[in-house]
Design a protein around this motif. Structure first.
Motif, mmCIF file in Angstrom:
data_model
loop_
_atom_site.group_PDB
_atom_site.id
_atom_site.type_symbol
_atom_site.label_atom_id
_atom_site.label_comp_id
_atom_site.label_asym_id
_atom_site.label_seq_id
_atom_site.Cartn_x
_atom_site.Cartn_y
_atom_site.Cartn_z
ATOM 1 N N THR A 91 0.837 -1.191 0.000
ATOM 2 C CA THR A 91 0.000 0.000 0.000
ATOM 3 C C THR A 91 0.875 1.245 0.000
ATOM 4 O OG1 THR A 91 -1.726 -1.170 1.230
ATOM 5 C CG2 THR A 91 -1.819 1.230 1.251
ATOM 6 N N ASP A 93 1.205 5.421 0.256
ATOM 7 C CA ASP A 93 0.514 6.491 0.971
ATOM 8 C C ASP A 93 -0.412 7.293 0.060
ATOM 9 O OD1 ASP A 93 2.728 7.694 -0.356
ATOM 10 O OD2 ASP A 93 2.923 9.247 1.175
ATOM 11 N N LEU A 96 -4.142 6.211 -0.204
ATOM 12 C CA LEU A 96 -4.968 6.247 1.002
ATOM 13 C C LEU A 96 -5.574 7.624 1.216
ATOM 14 C CD1 LEU A 96 -2.522 4.413 3.439
ATOM 15 C CD2 LEU A 96 -4.560 3.438 2.357
ATOM 16 N N GLU A 98 -6.313 8.368 4.357
ATOM 17 C CA GLU A 98 -5.853 8.633 5.719
ATOM 18 C C GLU A 98 -4.329 8.643 5.761
ATOM 19 O OE1 GLU A 98 -6.293 5.133 8.501
ATOM 20 O OE2 GLU A 98 -7.196 4.242 6.711
ATOM 21 N N ILE A 100 -0.780 7.376 6.314
ATOM 22 C CA ILE A 100 -0.293 6.001 6.163
ATOM 23 C C ILE A 100 0.142 5.396 7.490
ATOM 24 C CG2 ILE A 100 2.089 6.624 5.531
ATOM 25 C CD1 ILE A 100 1.654 4.027 3.518
ATOM 26 N N TYR A 103 -2.850 4.202 9.204
ATOM 27 C CA TYR A 103 -3.257 2.990 8.491
ATOM 28 C C TYR A 103 -2.432 1.782 8.950
ATOM 29 C CZ TYR A 103 -3.987 -0.275 4.621
ATOM 30 O OH TYR A 103 -4.263 -1.400 3.880
ATOM 31 N N ASN A 106 -3.292 0.669 12.489
ATOM 32 C CA ASN A 106 -4.629 0.090 12.587
ATOM 33 C C ASN A 106 -4.789 -1.188 11.767
ATOM 34 O OD1 ASN A 106 -5.714 2.056 14.337
ATOM 35 N ND2 ASN A 106 -5.943 3.462 12.626
ATOM 36 N N SER A 107 -3.731 -1.628 11.099
ATOM 37 C CA SER A 107 -3.828 -2.804 10.229
ATOM 38 C C SER A 107 -3.836 -4.101 11.043
ATOM 39 C CB SER A 107 -2.668 -2.818 9.228
ATOM 40 O OG SER A 107 -1.438 -3.073 9.899
#
Length: 128
Positions: A91, A93, A96, A98, A100, A103, A106-107
């Motif tokens: 992923t 940045d 997204l 939000e 990174i 992110y 929270n993954s």
């Protein structure tokens, strides 16, 4: 760019927590560059020595003078298991809406890996 690598090597020492490693990488990324992108990548990979490892990679990429890119890597290496083989992700940045680093924190892979012992951390500079 050498000083960015040195910052990471000076601050990421011993067996510090995954949370602290991400914090230090985020601090390094707050040092302004003209243009950059951040990549969060996870998965089970085969090393040059033909070993399987599970890793979480934090990468800061920015242009070099040859229209290619420098990449500063922080790779956190774990033993591969049936449990972590399901984590496969790449992923950027820019993809997204939000931050990174929010992110990442929270993954599911972060929740999993922060409670596991890693083998080592590799910090290096690469070019595409």
């Amino acid at each position: 760019m050498g000083n960015l690598i040195q910052i990471l090597k000076d601050k990421i020492i011993g067996k510090m927590s995954l949370e602290k490693i991400v914090d230090i990488f985020e601090q390094m990324c707050s040092i302004p560059l003209e243009e950059d992108m951040i990549l969060f990548e996870t998965g089970t990979f085969t090393t040059f020595a033909k070993e399987q490892v599970f890793q979480i990679s934090l990468v800061r990429q920015f242009p070099n003078e040859d229209e290619e890119f420098y990449q500063i890597h922080v790779d956190i290496i774990y033993e591969p298991t049936n449990e972590n083989e399901m984590f496969i992700e790449a992923t950027w940045d820019e993809d997204l809406s939000e931050n990174i680093f929010d992110y990442i924190r929270n993954s599911e892979v972060f929740a999993y890996a922060k409670n596991k012992e890693y083998i080592k951390v590799e910090i290096y500079l690469d070019e595409t």
